[in-house]
Scaffold this motif. Structure first.
Motif, PDB file in Angstrom:
ATOM      1  N   PRO A 177       0.827  -1.200   0.000  1.00  0.00           N
ATOM      2  CA  PRO A 177       0.000   0.000   0.000  1.00  0.00           C
ATOM      3  C   PRO A 177       0.867   1.259   0.000  1.00  0.00           C
ATOM      4  O   PRO A 177       1.837   1.358   0.745  1.00  0.00           O
ATOM      5  CB  PRO A 177      -0.790  -0.122   1.314  1.00  0.00           C
ATOM      6  N   VAL A 178       0.540   2.197  -0.863  1.00  0.00           N
ATOM      7  CA  VAL A 178       1.246   3.473  -0.889  1.00  0.00           C
ATOM      8  C   VAL A 178       0.255   4.587  -0.595  1.00  0.00           C
ATOM      9  O   VAL A 178      -0.929   4.483  -0.906  1.00  0.00           O
ATOM     10  CB  VAL A 178       1.943   3.712  -2.248  1.00  0.00           C
ATOM     11  N   ILE A 179       0.744   5.639   0.018  1.00  0.00           N
ATOM     12  CA  ILE A 179      -0.114   6.714   0.497  1.00  0.00           C
ATOM     13  C   ILE A 179       0.325   8.023  -0.121  1.00  0.00           C
ATOM     14  O   ILE A 179       1.514   8.365  -0.085  1.00  0.00           O
ATOM     15  CB  ILE A 179      -0.048   6.802   2.036  1.00  0.00           C
ATOM     16  N   ALA A 180      -0.614   8.745  -0.697  1.00  0.00           N
ATOM     17  CA  ALA A 180      -0.339  10.067  -1.245  1.00  0.00           C
ATOM     18  C   ALA A 180      -0.622  11.120  -0.187  1.00  0.00           C
ATOM     19  O   ALA A 180      -1.535  10.974   0.621  1.00  0.00           O
ATOM     20  CB  ALA A 180      -1.200  10.323  -2.477  1.00  0.00           C
ATOM     21  N   GLY A 181       0.181  12.189  -0.204  1.00  0.00           N
ATOM     22  CA  GLY A 181      -0.008  13.240   0.780  1.00  0.00           C
ATOM     23  C   GLY A 181      -0.615  14.501   0.208  1.00  0.00           C
ATOM     24  O   GLY A 181      -0.939  15.420   0.952  1.00  0.00           O
ATOM     25  N   GLY A 182      -0.740  14.578  -1.112  1.00  0.00           N
ATOM     26  CA  GLY A 182      -1.323  15.751  -1.728  1.00  0.00           C
ATOM     27  C   GLY A 182      -0.322  16.771  -2.225  1.00  0.00           C
ATOM     28  O   GLY A 182      -0.694  17.781  -2.813  1.00  0.00           O
ATOM     29  N   SER A 183       0.972  16.512  -2.011  1.00  0.00           N
ATOM     30  CA  SER A 183       2.003  17.428  -2.488  1.00  0.00           C
ATOM     31  C   SER A 183       2.173  17.296  -3.998  1.00  0.00           C
ATOM     32  O   SER A 183       2.188  16.186  -4.538  1.00  0.00           O
ATOM     33  CB  SER A 183       3.337  17.122  -1.791  1.00  0.00           C
ATOM     34  N   THR A 184       2.337  18.439  -4.674  1.00  0.00           N
ATOM     35  CA  THR A 184       2.592  18.376  -6.109  1.00  0.00           C
ATOM     36  C   THR A 184       3.942  17.748  -6.395  1.00  0.00           C
ATOM     37  O   THR A 184       4.163  17.203  -7.480  1.00  0.00           O
ATOM     38  CB  THR A 184       2.547  19.784  -6.723  1.00  0.00           C
ATOM     39  N   PHE A 185       4.861  17.799  -5.426  1.00  0.00           N
ATOM     40  CA  PHE A 185       6.184  17.201  -5.627  1.00  0.00           C
ATOM     41  C   PHE A 185       6.080  15.693  -5.847  1.00  0.00           C
ATOM     42  O   PHE A 185       6.883  15.109  -6.583  1.00  0.00           O
ATOM     43  CB  PHE A 185       7.096  17.462  -4.420  1.00  0.00           C
ATOM     44  N   GLU A 186       5.122  15.044  -5.193  1.00  0.00           N
ATOM     45  CA  GLU A 186       5.000  13.589  -5.301  1.00  0.00           C
ATOM     46  C   GLU A 186       4.758  13.164  -6.739  1.00  0.00           C
ATOM     47  O   GLU A 186       5.376  12.209  -7.230  1.00  0.00           O
ATOM     48  CB  GLU A 186       3.872  13.100  -4.384  1.00  0.00           C
ATOM     49  N   GLU A 187       3.856  13.863  -7.417  1.00  0.00           N
ATOM     50  CA  GLU A 187       3.558  13.517  -8.808  1.00  0.00           C
ATOM     51  C   GLU A 187       4.682  13.947  -9.733  1.00  0.00           C
ATOM     52  O   GLU A 187       5.058  13.217 -10.657  1.00  0.00           O
ATOM     53  CB  GLU A 187       2.255  14.178  -9.243  1.00  0.00           C
ATOM     54  N   GLN A 188       5.277  15.126  -9.476  1.00  0.00           N
ATOM     55  CA  GLN A 188       6.334  15.632 -10.347  1.00  0.00           C
ATOM     56  C   GLN A 188       7.592  14.775 -10.281  1.00  0.00           C
ATOM     57  O   GLN A 188       8.259  14.556 -11.294  1.00  0.00           O
ATOM     58  CB  GLN A 188       6.662  17.079  -9.964  1.00  0.00           C
ATOM     59  N   ILE A 189       7.909  14.285  -9.089  1.00  0.00           N
ATOM     60  CA  ILE A 189       9.156  13.526  -8.900  1.00  0.00           C
ATOM     61  C   ILE A 189       8.904  12.028  -9.033  1.00  0.00           C
ATOM     62  O   ILE A 189       9.745  11.293  -9.561  1.00  0.00           O
ATOM     63  CB  ILE A 189       9.790  13.866  -7.544  1.00  0.00           C
ATOM     64  N   GLY A 190       7.739  11.573  -8.562  1.00  0.00           N
ATOM     65  CA  GLY A 190       7.410  10.156  -8.659  1.00  0.00           C
ATOM     66  C   GLY A 190       7.711   9.388  -7.385  1.00  0.00           C
ATOM     67  O   GLY A 190       8.525   8.469  -7.398  1.00  0.00           O
ATOM     68  N   TYR A 191       7.070   9.762  -6.293  1.00  0.00           N
ATOM     69  CA  TYR A 191       7.255   9.030  -5.039  1.00  0.00           C
ATOM     70  C   TYR A 191       5.980   9.120  -4.215  1.00  0.00           C
ATOM     71  O   TYR A 191       5.095   9.925  -4.502  1.00  0.00           O
ATOM     72  CB  TYR A 191       8.446   9.573  -4.238  1.00  0.00           C
ATOM     73  N   ALA A 192       5.887   8.273  -3.189  1.00  0.00           N
ATOM     74  CA  ALA A 192       4.728   8.269  -2.300  1.00  0.00           C
ATOM     75  C   ALA A 192       5.079   9.012  -1.017  1.00  0.00           C
ATOM     76  O   ALA A 192       6.227   9.021  -0.591  1.00  0.00           O
ATOM     77  CB  ALA A 192       4.321   6.831  -1.972  1.00  0.00           C
ATOM     78  N   ARG A 193       4.063   9.604  -0.404  1.00  0.00           N
ATOM     79  CA  ARG A 193       4.285  10.226   0.904  1.00  0.00           C
ATOM     80  C   ARG A 193       4.667   9.184   1.923  1.00  0.00           C
ATOM     81  O   ARG A 193       5.492   9.410   2.806  1.00  0.00           O
ATOM     82  CB  ARG A 193       3.012  10.978   1.335  1.00  0.00           C
ATOM     83  N   ALA A 194       4.066   7.990   1.814  1.00  0.00           N
ATOM     84  CA  ALA A 194       4.402   6.905   2.728  1.00  0.00           C
ATOM     85  C   ALA A 194       4.150   5.573   2.047  1.00  0.00           C
ATOM     86  O   ALA A 194       3.327   5.471   1.142  1.00  0.00           O
ATOM     87  CB  ALA A 194       3.586   7.005   4.020  1.00  0.00           C
ATOM     88  N   VAL A 195       4.868   4.566   2.505  1.00  0.00           N
ATOM     89  CA  VAL A 195       4.698   3.198   2.024  1.00  0.00           C
ATOM     90  C   VAL A 195       4.534   2.295   3.236  1.00  0.00           C
ATOM     91  O   VAL A 195       5.288   2.399   4.209  1.00  0.00           O
ATOM     92  CB  VAL A 195       5.913   2.741   1.190  1.00  0.00           C
TER      93      VAL A 195
END
Length: 217
Positions: free
Chosen positions: A93-111
């Protein structure tokens, strides 16, 4: 009548690249499948053990098949490991935090992996507005609010934190943060490390990363 999600899985099969083979589906079938995929419930239910689908992930192509796969928690860009790579494919399970950086860079807020919650380095941006304070203590407070929100999605709290890392460009900014950090962690006493390093944006004065353990039943 729309097919059930189980029927959708049977008819579509795994992601197109699961067997490194080209795949084509009838346009009408994709229309129906997309409607069904959009109807699959999201939210925290997808983080439960044994959930049928992982959380929805971002996609960048116009392909309806890629969109269906992404809505159901599979990456359209996934590639199978080579037979001799030694990699074991698992779904976490991966968790998004709502930061635009997550989509731009390609990572999850938490795993979430094996009862552990790995929270990425988190800065003091308010992700709802993508604004950040000039005050380092206020940034630290926002970092921890962002981390709390990610942990809550993983059915965890700050009480489960066992390791915390503080990353700051200026060591002089660390002490002003102590009252904030003590307020959040004085009952937890995690292992902690402070590191001096440059951060990705000059507005960032502190970044915080934590590892936490989910509570046992």
């Amino acid at each position: 009548m729309l097919p059930r999600t189980g029927a959708l899985h049977t008819r579509l099969g795994p992601a197109p690249r699961a067997h490194s083979l080209p795949v084509r589906f009838d346009s009408a079938l994709l229309d129906v499948a997309l409607t069904v995929a959009r109807a699959v419930p999201g939210g925290d239910a997808r983080l439960e053990p044994g959930g049928a689908f992982a959380p929805e992930i971002a996609w960048s192509t116009g392909s309806r098949l890629d969109q269906i796969v992404a809505i159901l928690g599979r990456s359209p860009d996934w590639q199978p490991p080579s037979a001799d790579s030694g990699l074991r494919v698992t779904r976490r399970p991966v968790i998004a935090g709502g930061s635009t950086f997550e989509e731009q860079i390609g990572y999850a807020r938490a795993v979430v992996d094996g009862g552990w919650v790995h929270v990425s380095g988190t800065t003091g941006f308010d992700y709802t507005t993508m604004t950040i304070s000039d005050d380092v203590a206020e940034q630290a407070e926002q970092c921890l609010r962002n981390i709390q929100a990610a942990l809550a999605k993983a059915k965890c709290t700050l009480a489960g934190v066992v390791r915390v890392r503080y990353l700051l460009p200026d060591r002089a900014d660390f002490e002003p943060c102590w009252p904030v950090l003590r307020r959040y962690f004085s009952e937890v006493w995690p292992a902690a490390t402070m590191l001096m390093c440059g951060l990705a944006d000059s507005r960032m004065k502190i970044e915080i990363e934590v590892y936490a353990r989910q509570p046992t039943a």
